[in-house]
Design an enzyme around this catalytic site. Structure first.
Site, PDB file in Angstrom:
ATOM      1  N   ASN A 153       0.836  -1.200   0.000  1.00  0.00           N
ATOM      2  CA  ASN A 153       0.000   0.000   0.000  1.00  0.00           C
ATOM      3  C   ASN A 153       0.864   1.240   0.000  1.00  0.00           C
ATOM      4  O   ASN A 153       1.870   1.326   0.697  1.00  0.00           O
ATOM      5  CB  ASN A 153      -1.047  -0.035   1.124  1.00  0.00           C
ATOM      6  CG  ASN A 153      -0.498   0.374   2.458  1.00  0.00           C
ATOM      7  OD1 ASN A 153      -0.294   1.550   2.728  1.00  0.00           O
ATOM      8  ND2 ASN A 153      -0.240  -0.612   3.319  1.00  0.00           N
ATOM      9  N   PHE A 155      -0.080   5.124   0.045  1.00  0.00           N
ATOM     10  CA  PHE A 155      -1.059   6.210   0.112  1.00  0.00           C
ATOM     11  C   PHE A 155      -0.420   7.553   0.488  1.00  0.00           C
ATOM     12  O   PHE A 155      -0.924   8.606   0.105  1.00  0.00           O
ATOM     13  CB  PHE A 155      -2.136   5.887   1.164  1.00  0.00           C
ATOM     14  CG  PHE A 155      -3.081   4.792   0.744  1.00  0.00           C
ATOM     15  CD1 PHE A 155      -4.292   5.093   0.164  1.00  0.00           C
ATOM     16  CD2 PHE A 155      -2.749   3.467   0.934  1.00  0.00           C
ATOM     17  CE1 PHE A 155      -5.173   4.094  -0.230  1.00  0.00           C
ATOM     18  CE2 PHE A 155      -3.620   2.450   0.548  1.00  0.00           C
ATOM     19  CZ  PHE A 155      -4.828   2.770  -0.037  1.00  0.00           C
ATOM     20  N   CYS A 224       6.011   6.171  10.088  1.00  0.00           N
ATOM     21  CA  CYS A 224       5.871   6.940   8.853  1.00  0.00           C
ATOM     22  C   CYS A 224       7.258   7.419   8.415  1.00  0.00           C
ATOM     23  O   CYS A 224       8.094   7.746   9.257  1.00  0.00           O
ATOM     24  CB  CYS A 224       4.982   8.136   9.122  1.00  0.00           C
ATOM     25  SG  CYS A 224       5.238   8.830  10.763  1.00  0.00           S
ATOM     26  N   LYS A 259       2.211   3.180  17.525  1.00  0.00           N
ATOM     27  CA  LYS A 259       2.312   2.211  16.418  1.00  0.00           C
ATOM     28  C   LYS A 259       3.755   2.165  15.929  1.00  0.00           C
ATOM     29  O   LYS A 259       4.334   3.191  15.555  1.00  0.00           O
ATOM     30  CB  LYS A 259       1.382   2.659  15.285  1.00  0.00           C
ATOM     31  CG  LYS A 259       1.479   1.848  14.006  1.00  0.00           C
ATOM     32  CD  LYS A 259       0.535   0.664  14.017  1.00  0.00           C
ATOM     33  CE  LYS A 259       0.493  -0.054  12.697  1.00  0.00           C
ATOM     34  NZ  LYS A 259      -0.475   0.511  11.771  1.00  0.00           N
TER      35      LYS A 259
END
Ligand SMILES: Cc1cc2nc3c(=O)[nH]c(=O)nc-3n(C[C@H](O)[C@H](O)[C@H](O)COP(=O)(O)O)c2cc1C
Length: 387
Positions: A153, A155, A224, A259
């Site tokens: 993924n 995005f 991230c 996370k």
């Protein structure tokens, strides 16, 4: 691809999914009159041995996610649930933890379409090992979605502006049933010219915006690529520590989960725990996020179009081994340090056995993104497997 329709339709853009989704069984669940497992009127199912009208049984002994009662500590992590329609449908399909896709302090655009491709690692069981040469040499990526499913993924963590997501998150929270929890996810945004102090403050601002929605807990994404090429925020435990101090000042007693992507070194992982849980700022970790790989098409060319998209994050079946390894190592550190924090196991859960494997490795709760996208019945299957 088979006729099966994932609730996030990978053949369409993020914007179309946001406006028109969810699809498939999730769309049906939204239309249907709420059942006992829905967010509207369900009795609490979590007591051991209590059967609900659709035959599922609460898992004996399981009771909470960061202090909130849950029927089964299983759900969907940040990503495929774009807004309150998706999270409400997830609740109705029996996912008792529904994470609202990561939000930011400001509107943020999505990477160009396509955002998802199927990936096909070389090994017989389809697994990818962190640090292996294959991740740098290239993994085949195309639109041939095979089971057990592995995808990539890409995005760029898009977000609506707070004016849009705050009221929608409130609605999402209100749609949770008894024993169900809406889990907000957020991250900081690093923009050109921003100082480190401003970057830290952006996290705290976003956490405050979530608190204003009435959220009872939140997850902060540190996996991230904000820290330069292929370097993630979670690779800098001391900075994560400073950020969680600032966030904690804003949110007070609201539990905070962090996370994490896969962290290969035990020393780095222990430093992460010490600089967050050790300071009382963090109550749990959710792990893992995707594993970065070079993606190539059948001719060996870059699979995703556009600059900076040579590599992308792989998730689903391929990364289960890495996720289980990370959870087991975190659980060992928890034991060693005698600290009390929760572990949410994520990565490659596609079956009830995978849920159980994460629980056995030390996870207090488990989530599935890719597996749930390709099997809307996954939560119900896990519930009926637990007798
Ligand atoms: C479509 C999609 C979008 C995602 N977006 C996010 C995101 O916005 N924030 C985040 O922390 N993780 C995001 N993830 C990562 C998942 O939360 C999860 O960590 C990862 O996919 C591994 O789980 P899985 O193997 O069950 O898919 C996304 C995953 C998918 C499949």
């Amino acid at each position: 691809m088979s006729d099966f329709e994932p609730f996030y339709d990978v053949k369409h853009s993020y914007e179309d999914n946001y406006e028109q989704g969810p699809f498939g069984a999730f769309a049906e669940a939204l239309k249907a009159t709420p059942s006992v497992t829905s967010g509207d009127s369900s009795p609490y199912e979590g007591e051991p041995g209590k059967k609900t009208s659709d035959g599922v049984v609460g898992e004996p002994g399981s009771a909470a996610f960061l202090g909130q009662p849950v029927n089964l500590p299983f759900g969907i992590p940040a990503g495929p649930l774009l807004n309150s329609r998706f999270t409400t449908a997830a609740f109705r399909m029996g996912f008792d933890l529904a994470t609202y896709k990561t939000v930011r302090s400001r509107a943020w655009g999505c990477n160009p379409f396509p955002n998802v491709l199927a990936v096909h690692p070389k090994s017989a069981d389809g697994s990818l090992t962190p640090g292996s040469a294959e991740l740098d040499e290239g993994v085949l990526a195309d639109t041939d979605y095979e089971q057990p499913i592995s995808i990539s993924n890409s995005f760029g963590v898009p977000s609506q502006s707070p004016d849009v997501w705050q009221p929608d998150m409130r609605a999402a929270i209100a749609a949770a049933g008894l024993g169900q929890v809406l889990v907000p996810s957020f991250q900081g945004s690093r923009v050109e010219g921003m100082s480190e102090e401003e970057y830290i403050a952006d996290h705290a601002t976003t956490a405050r915006l979530i608190k204003e929605t009435g959220a009872k807990l939140m997850v902060m994404n540190t996996s991230c690529p904000n820290e330069g090429h292929n370097r993630l925020l979670c690779h800098n435990p001391l900075l994560v520590g400073r950020i969680t101090e600032a966030v904690k000042q804003e949110i007070g007693d609201i539990p905070l989960m962090v996370k994490l992507a896969y962290i290969p070194s035990d020393d780095d992982l222990e430093l992460m725990v010490r600089s967050t849980v050790g300071h009382g700022t963090v109550q749990g970790f959710s792990t893992i996020n995707t594993i970065s790989a070079k993606l190539v098409d059948a001719n060996g060319n870059q699979a995703l179009p556009g600059a900076g998209r040579y590599r992308s994050g792989v998730c689903g079946n391929a990364i289960r081994g890495a996720g289980l390894d990370m959870v087991a190592r975190l659980a060992a550190i928890r034991e060693k340090l005698g600290l009390d924090f929760k572990i949410n196991g994520v990565g490659g859960v596609v079956s009830p056995a995978d849920y159980q494997a994460y629980r056995n490795a030390g996870a207090d709760s488990v989530m599935s993104a890719t597996g749930a996208m390709w099997d809307a019945e996954l939560a119900r299957k896990i519930k009926s497997s637990i007798k």
